[in-house]
Structure formats: structure tokens, C-alpha cells
Design an enzyme around this catalytic site. Structure first.
Site, PDB file in Angstrom:
ATOM      1  CG  HIS A 309      -2.057   0.930   1.135  1.00 13.77           C
ATOM      2  ND1 HIS A 309      -1.943   2.266   1.413  1.00 13.77           N
ATOM      3  CD2 HIS A 309      -3.329   0.728   0.728  1.00 13.77           C
ATOM      4  CE1 HIS A 309      -3.107   2.852   1.208  1.00 13.77           C
ATOM      5  NE2 HIS A 309      -3.973   1.940   0.795  1.00 13.77           N
ATOM      6  CG  ASP A 366      -8.291  -3.529  -3.605  1.00 18.38           C
ATOM      7  OD1 ASP A 366      -7.467  -2.595  -3.605  1.00 18.38           O
ATOM      8  OD2 ASP A 366      -9.498  -3.370  -3.776  1.00 18.38           O
TER       9      ASP A 366
HETATM   10  C1  SDX Z   1      -5.939   0.710  -3.146  1.00 18.06           C
HETATM   11  O1  SDX Z   1      -4.077   4.972  -1.709  1.00 18.06           O
HETATM   12  C2  SDX Z   1      -5.084   4.360  -1.239  1.00 18.06           C
HETATM   13  O2  SDX Z   1      -5.551   4.658  -0.143  1.00 18.06           O
HETATM   14  C3  SDX Z   1      -5.660   3.278  -2.125  1.00 18.06           C
HETATM   15  C4  SDX Z   1      -6.753   2.413  -1.522  1.00 18.06           C
HETATM   16  C5  SDX Z   1      -8.002   3.197  -1.276  1.00 18.06           C
HETATM   17  O3  SDX Z   1      -8.786   2.770  -0.433  1.00 18.06           O
HETATM   18  O4  SDX Z   1      -8.243   4.174  -2.022  1.00 18.06           O
HETATM   19  O5  SDX Z   1      -6.309   1.839  -0.312  1.00 18.06           O
HETATM   20  C6  SDX Z   1      -7.120   1.296  -2.474  1.00 18.06           C
HETATM   21  O6  SDX Z   1      -5.580   1.152  -4.208  1.00 18.06           O
HETATM   22  C7  SDX Z   1      -5.185  -0.393  -2.452  1.00 18.06           C
HETATM   23  C8  SDX Z   1      -3.912  -0.836  -3.242  1.00 18.06           C
HETATM   24  C9  SDX Z   1      -4.379  -1.791  -4.324  1.00 18.06           C
HETATM   25  N1  SDX Z   1      -3.269  -2.124  -5.232  1.00 18.06           N
HETATM   26  C10 SDX Z   1      -2.696  -3.341  -5.177  1.00 18.06           C
HETATM   27  O7  SDX Z   1      -2.992  -4.215  -4.373  1.00 18.06           O
HETATM   28  C11 SDX Z   1      -1.668  -3.592  -6.274  1.00 18.06           C
HETATM   29  C12 SDX Z   1      -0.462  -4.303  -5.676  1.00 18.06           C
HETATM   30  N2  SDX Z   1       0.255  -3.371  -4.834  1.00 18.06           N
HETATM   31  C13 SDX Z   1       1.144  -2.473  -5.436  1.00 18.06           C
HETATM   32  O8  SDX Z   1       1.422  -2.438  -6.739  1.00 18.06           O
HETATM   33  C14 SDX Z   1       1.809  -1.446  -4.544  1.00 18.06           C
HETATM   34  O9  SDX Z   1       1.987  -1.983  -3.315  1.00 18.06           O
HETATM   35  C15 SDX Z   1       1.067  -0.139  -4.459  1.00 18.06           C
HETATM   36  C16 SDX Z   1       0.838   0.433  -5.834  1.00 18.06           C
HETATM   37  C17 SDX Z   1      -0.237  -0.324  -3.784  1.00 18.06           C
HETATM   38  C18 SDX Z   1       1.920   0.807  -3.657  1.00 18.06           C
HETATM   39  O10 SDX Z   1       3.023   1.044  -4.387  1.00 18.06           O
HETATM   40  P1  SDX Z   1       4.209   1.947  -3.791  1.00 18.06           P
HETATM   41  O11 SDX Z   1       3.940   2.504  -2.444  1.00 18.06           O
HETATM   42  O12 SDX Z   1       4.552   2.895  -4.879  1.00 18.06           O
HETATM   43  O13 SDX Z   1       5.296   0.868  -3.537  1.00 18.06           O
HETATM   44  P2  SDX Z   1       6.510   0.702  -4.460  1.00 18.06           P
HETATM   45  O14 SDX Z   1       6.006   0.436  -5.826  1.00 18.06           O
HETATM   46  O15 SDX Z   1       7.430   1.851  -4.210  1.00 18.06           O
HETATM   47  O16 SDX Z   1       7.160  -0.648  -3.885  1.00 18.06           O
HETATM   48  C19 SDX Z   1       8.094  -0.628  -2.817  1.00 18.06           C
HETATM   49  C20 SDX Z   1       8.774  -1.999  -2.904  1.00 18.06           C
HETATM   50  C21 SDX Z   1       9.305  -2.304  -4.310  1.00 18.06           C
HETATM   51  O17 SDX Z   1      10.369  -3.210  -4.146  1.00 18.06           O
HETATM   52  P3  SDX Z   1      11.909  -2.603  -4.213  1.00 18.06           P
HETATM   53  O18 SDX Z   1      11.980  -1.723  -5.435  1.00 18.06           O
HETATM   54  O19 SDX Z   1      12.063  -1.827  -2.906  1.00 18.06           O
HETATM   55  O20 SDX Z   1      12.792  -3.829  -4.279  1.00 18.06           O
HETATM   56  O21 SDX Z   1       7.823  -3.033  -2.626  1.00 18.06           O
HETATM   57  C22 SDX Z   1       7.644  -3.850  -3.759  1.00 18.06           C
HETATM   58  C23 SDX Z   1       8.162  -3.054  -4.948  1.00 18.06           C
HETATM   59  O22 SDX Z   1       8.607  -3.926  -5.972  1.00 18.06           O
HETATM   60  N3  SDX Z   1       6.207  -4.118  -3.861  1.00 18.06           N
HETATM   61  C24 SDX Z   1       5.694  -5.307  -4.127  1.00 18.06           C
HETATM   62  C25 SDX Z   1       4.302  -5.133  -4.048  1.00 18.06           C
HETATM   63  N4  SDX Z   1       4.015  -3.849  -3.753  1.00 18.06           N
HETATM   64  C26 SDX Z   1       5.211  -3.222  -3.649  1.00 18.06           C
HETATM   65  N5  SDX Z   1       6.267  -6.494  -4.426  1.00 18.06           N
HETATM   66  C27 SDX Z   1       5.430  -7.537  -4.656  1.00 18.06           C
HETATM   67  N6  SDX Z   1       4.071  -7.456  -4.576  1.00 18.06           N
HETATM   68  C28 SDX Z   1       3.481  -6.270  -4.285  1.00 18.06           C
HETATM   69  N7  SDX Z   1       2.155  -6.173  -4.233  1.00 18.06           N
END
Ligand code: SDX
Length: 431
Positions: A309, A366
Site C-alpha cells: 500500500h 482488495d
Molecule cells: C488501493 O491509496 C489508497 O488509499 C488506495 C486504496 C483506497 O482505499 O483508495 O487503499 C485502495 O488502491 C489499495 C492498493 C491496491 N493495489 C494493489 O494491491 C496492487 C499491488 N500493490 C502495489 O502495486 C503497490 O503496493 C502499491 C501500488 C499499492 C503501492 O506502491 P508503492 O507505495 O509505490 O510501492 P513501491 O512500488 O514503491 O514498492 C516498494 C517496494 C518495491 O520493491 P523494491 O523496489 O524496494 O525492491 O515493494 C515492492 C516493490 O517492488 N512491492 C511489491 C508489491 N508492492 C510493492 N512487491 C510484490 N508485490 C506487491 N504487491
């Protein structure tokens, strides 16, 4: 507590005011930085930037805290329902019995969608994205309610209560219409005597020869899912509503833009992506082990959807509540969903895996919501439209904050230009 920060650039110091919120959140107010120093603050994706002061929702991502107008989400989930929480999010206080009755009446009175609007749907192929259809239908509302959507804050705020009821009620009815249209079924008109969720299920699943009777646990589960989505601070789609509203666009137009932002798989579309992920794991005979290994590659295409998140660095409190509600509903309905078992395996494995633990990746709202919606009978391609029904109160409350802010300004971020420097035009013959 300091009231001013100081930024030193080269040999000059720039004092910047400090802001402290009612829950102790701290900010450096950089509004005067560019005029004083020629520098802008840079924060790609605004992950560390406050775009507004808001009184609607408080979210503490480190401690997994979510409150609407001061009320903890756990208490609202236990004691309240979607319509009451919608009133709270929009108006700032829990409704009295009279207010609740009047609000519910306004929602029922505005549940019917105009006949001409059906023609907008009929312009879409049945294979179109339900979110695209929903955004288009909501964008059309100003054409049917021009007196509520004048694009003049003062006039639109005078009619806000009516516009808010229309937005909440019609978005719910339009989603049911989209479902019927996609499946080639006749539209089902709402019933004046049914509560919000029961009316939605009626409009979705009743047939000309047989009314759908919502099992109480199913209506309760749907109520909970919508309530848990009511608002969530300055998420991607809510910030979009504020951005569009800041141009003095009316409520309906601003919500339509928010719905388009919500459609993305990294945001509201994640509930569909989670189910597709679970289904593919199931179809491959994997128990999740292979998938977890691939998810650690860090590529956006292999992510463990429903995990991680932008704000929570702890459990998303909504995920816990929905996970428990999943168990209760599926047990009550006697459903043994293999995808729920896979989801639980994934959660247990990820919570013990250094990759996820070190990055503070926990289940978000989700992760389980799709399983509960499937148990309610909602098809997967409609999941994100359900998110939009739930989030409507948050969009409405945030638009109202923008529209009623006397010191409000149009959202206009700056940038750092990294493109080509000045160069002269080159005639075609010389290229
Ligand atoms: C919602 O903002 C809100 O409040 C949204 C929401 C709402 O109610 O409105 O809560 C609803 O959108 C929930 C989120 C739903 N999305 C997902 O479930 C998709 C999967 N999750 C992600 O893609 C990710 O976690 C985000 C988009 C939600 C957050 O992305 P960030 O904060 O930009 O995190 P990041 O991309 O900077 O990742 C940080 C690290 C990375 O690894 P490194 O580069 O440090 O090695 O964490 C890893 C990412 O690769 N990572 C994941 C991951 N999410 C982040 N690795 C594997 N699986 C994942 N789901």
C-alpha cells in the site's frame, strides 16, 4: 514545538512555516518557497506531499489506523452501515434518527435512472469496461441535472444535498444497469420500500417472473464492503476528484474523473487483479508457493496483488475486517471457495517471508474483497464498480471541501523540465 523550519540553500536561509494537524501530523509549508528562493519542492507521485487540509479521514499507515470524522473504522464496521457512514463522511457527524430517515428517503427517491440515459449505455459494446461505462454515465448526469451542475461553486453548493443524494443513489443504480446491459437482461427498476443494498441486489438479480430476495447475511456483507470503501484520505482517485473540482467543475463531472482514476489495476482495479491472480494460481495447481517466488521479482507485472500500500506500512485495518467477514459469510452460505484457501496460504506465506516483511507489505482492502463479492454473487468484471459505489461518499465529501474552501486554489503542480534545451527549427531538407 517549533513553528518554523529553516531551509539553507547555498549561503541563504529560508524560513518555512510548520503545520501540525489535530492528530499530530507535521508538515513544512512550502507554498512560499519558490517566490522566496526560486526553488520548488519535488516529490514524484506526491507520496510525501500534503495537497490539502482535510477534516474527513485520518489515516496512520504505520499503525494501521483509519478513522472517518474521528470514528475508528472498526467501530463503524461493527455498529454502523453504509448509508449512515456515508452521511457521516459527507456531513461530519453521525445522523440523528430524523436525519437518517430523510437521507434514506432522498436516496430512495433518486434511485431511478432516466430512460434516456439507458441509450448512453446502449452506445457501448457489451464487452466494454464497466468502469468506462460508469464514468461515462456519471459524466452525463450534469446534462440531466443542469441546475445542480452549473460549474459555479456558490450555486452548486446551494444544491449540494440534492446532488450528493443523486450521486450516491444513481451510481448504485447505474452499476446494476451496467450489469444487466452486459448480460443482455432487461433493466430492473428500484423498489421504494427496499434499503440501499437490498435495492441494489434487487436491481442486479431480480427477474420479471421472480424477485430476488436478499439473504440478510448477504445484504449485511455487501453493506460492510461498501462501508469499508467509503473514504480513504487522499488516494489516487479522491485526489483526482479534488483536482478536477478545483477547476470549479461540478460534483458529477469531478466524480466521473475519479471513477476513471479508480479503474487502474494499481488502485481500484486491484480487486479484479487479485481474483485473476488467485484463479490462475488455482488453475495451475499451485498452492501459492510458486507465485510468491515470482512476486518477489519486484516487477510490476508479477506483484502479489492485494498486497502492499502506498501509505500502510502495517495491516490495512479494512483487510482484517473483510477477511473475517469472508469467513463468516462463506460459512453461513456453506460455500467452500478454493480461492479463499489460496488467499489465506498466500497471506500466511507472505507474512513470514523476509521480502514482504522487510518492505512492510501487508494485505490491503482488495485482498479479500473480491472473494466476499463473489460470494454475494457479483461477477468479477463488476468488482471495481462496487468499489466506486462504496467510495462515492468520500468523493462527494472531498469535492465539498474543495468547493467550500474560500482560500481554495486551482490544483496546478509544477515540474522540473529535463527535456531538450533551446534549439532552432530545421527545414525538412536539412534533417
Ligand atoms: C488501493 O491509496 C489508497 O488509499 C488506495 C486504496 C483506497 O482505499 O483508495 O487503499 C485502495 O488502491 C489499495 C492498493 C491496491 N493495489 C494493489 O494491491 C496492487 C499491488 N500493490 C502495489 O502495486 C503497490 O503496493 C502499491 C501500488 C499499492 C503501492 O506502491 P508503492 O507505495 O509505490 O510501492 P513501491 O512500488 O514503491 O514498492 C516498494 C517496494 C518495491 O520493491 P523494491 O523496489 O524496494 O525492491 O515493494 C515492492 C516493490 O517492488 N512491492 C511489491 C508489491 N508492492 C510493492 N512487491 C510484490 N508485490 C506487491 N504487491
Amino acid at each position: 514545538m517549533a513553528t518554523t523550519a529553516s531551509l539553507k540553500i547555498e549561503d541563504k536561509e529560508y524560513p518555512l512555516p510548520i503545520m501540525i494537524g489535530t492528530e499530530g501530523e507535521k508538515a513544512v509549508d512550502t507554498r512560499g518557497l519558490r517566490a522566496a528562493s526560486g526553488y520548488v519542492a519535488y516529490d514524484q507521485g506526491y507520496g510525501n506531499t500534503g495537497s490539502c487540509e482535510s477534516q474527513i479521514t485520518y489515516l496512520d499507515g504505520d499503525n494501521g489506523i483509519l478513522r472517518h470524522r474521528g470514528y475508528p473504522i472498526e467501530q463503524l464496521a461493527h455498529y454502523s452501515d453504509f448509508v449512515e457512514t456515508a452521511f457521516l463522511v459527507i456531513y461530519g457527524e453521525l445522523p440523528t434518527a430524523t436525519q437518517r430517515k430523510e437521507f434514506g428517503l432522498q436516496l430512495r427517491k433518486n434511485a431511478v435512472v432516466e430512460m434516456q440515459m439507458q441509450k448512453i449505455l446502449e452506445g457501448f459494446p457489451t464487452s466494454a469496461s464497466p468502469m468506462a461505462m460508469l464514468s461515462a454515465m456519471v459524466a452525463a448526469l450534469p446534462a440531466y441535472y443542469p441546475h445542480l451542475a452549473t460549474n459555479n461553486f456558490e450555486k452548486d453548493l446551494k444544491n449540494f444535498d440534492f446532488a450528493a443524494a443523486i450521486a450516491i443513489s444513481k451510481i448504485r443504480s447505474i452499476v446494476a444497469m451496467i450489469y444487466r446491459y452486459i448480460h443482455g437482461l432487461p433493466f430492473v427498476y428500484p423498489k421504494q420500500n427496499l434499503p440501499f443494498c437490498e435495492n441494489f441486489l434487487h436491481m442486479m438479480f431480480s427477474e420479471p417472473y421472480q424477485d430476488y430476495e436478499a439473504v440478510p447475511e448477504v445484504a449485511k456483507a455487501l453493506n460492510l464492503v461498501l462501508l469499508l470503501h467509503a473514504d480513504h484520505e487522499q488516494n489516487c482517485s479522491t485526489s483526482t476528484v479534488r483536482m478536477v473540482g478545483s477547476s470549479a467543475s461540478n460534483l458529477f463531472t469531478s466524480i466521473s474523473a475519479g471513477i476513471s482514476a479508480l479503474a487502474g489495476p494499481l488502485h481500484g482495479g486491484a480487486n479484479v487483479a487479485v481474483m485473476q491472480m488467485l484463479q490462475s494460481i488455482h488453475d495451475e495447481g499451485d498452492d501459492g508457493t510458486r507465485f510468491i517466488a515470482a512476486a518477489k521479482s519486484g516487477t510490476k507485472s508479477n506483484r502479489l496483488m492485494g498486497f502492499g500500500h502506498a501509505v500502510y506500512r502495517n495491516f490495512d485495518p479494512r483487510a482484517k475486517i473483510i477477511g473475517e467477514a469472508c469467513d463468516t459469510l462463506l460459512t453461513r452460505l456453506g460455500i467452500n471457495d478454493p480461492l479463499l484457501n489460496i488467499a489465506k496460504n498466500l497471506e500466511q506465506a507472505a507474512l513470514k517471508d523476509e521480502y514482504f516483511v522487510s518492505r512492510k507489505l501487508y494485505p490491503n482492502v482488495d485482498f479479500y474483497s473480491g472473494i466476499i463479492m463473489r460470494a454475494v454473487g457479483i461477477p468479477m468484471n463488476m468488482f471495481t464498480t462496487m468499489f466506486a459505489i462504496g467510495r462515492a461518499p468520500g468523493y462527494i465529501a472531498n469535492w465539498k471541501e474543495v468547493a467550500s474552501n474560500p482560500k481554495g486554489r486551482i490544483y496546478r503542480p509544477r515540474q522540473i523540465y529535463v527535456g531538450a534545451t533551446k534549439r532552432d527549427y530545421v527545414a525538412m531538407a536539412n534533417r
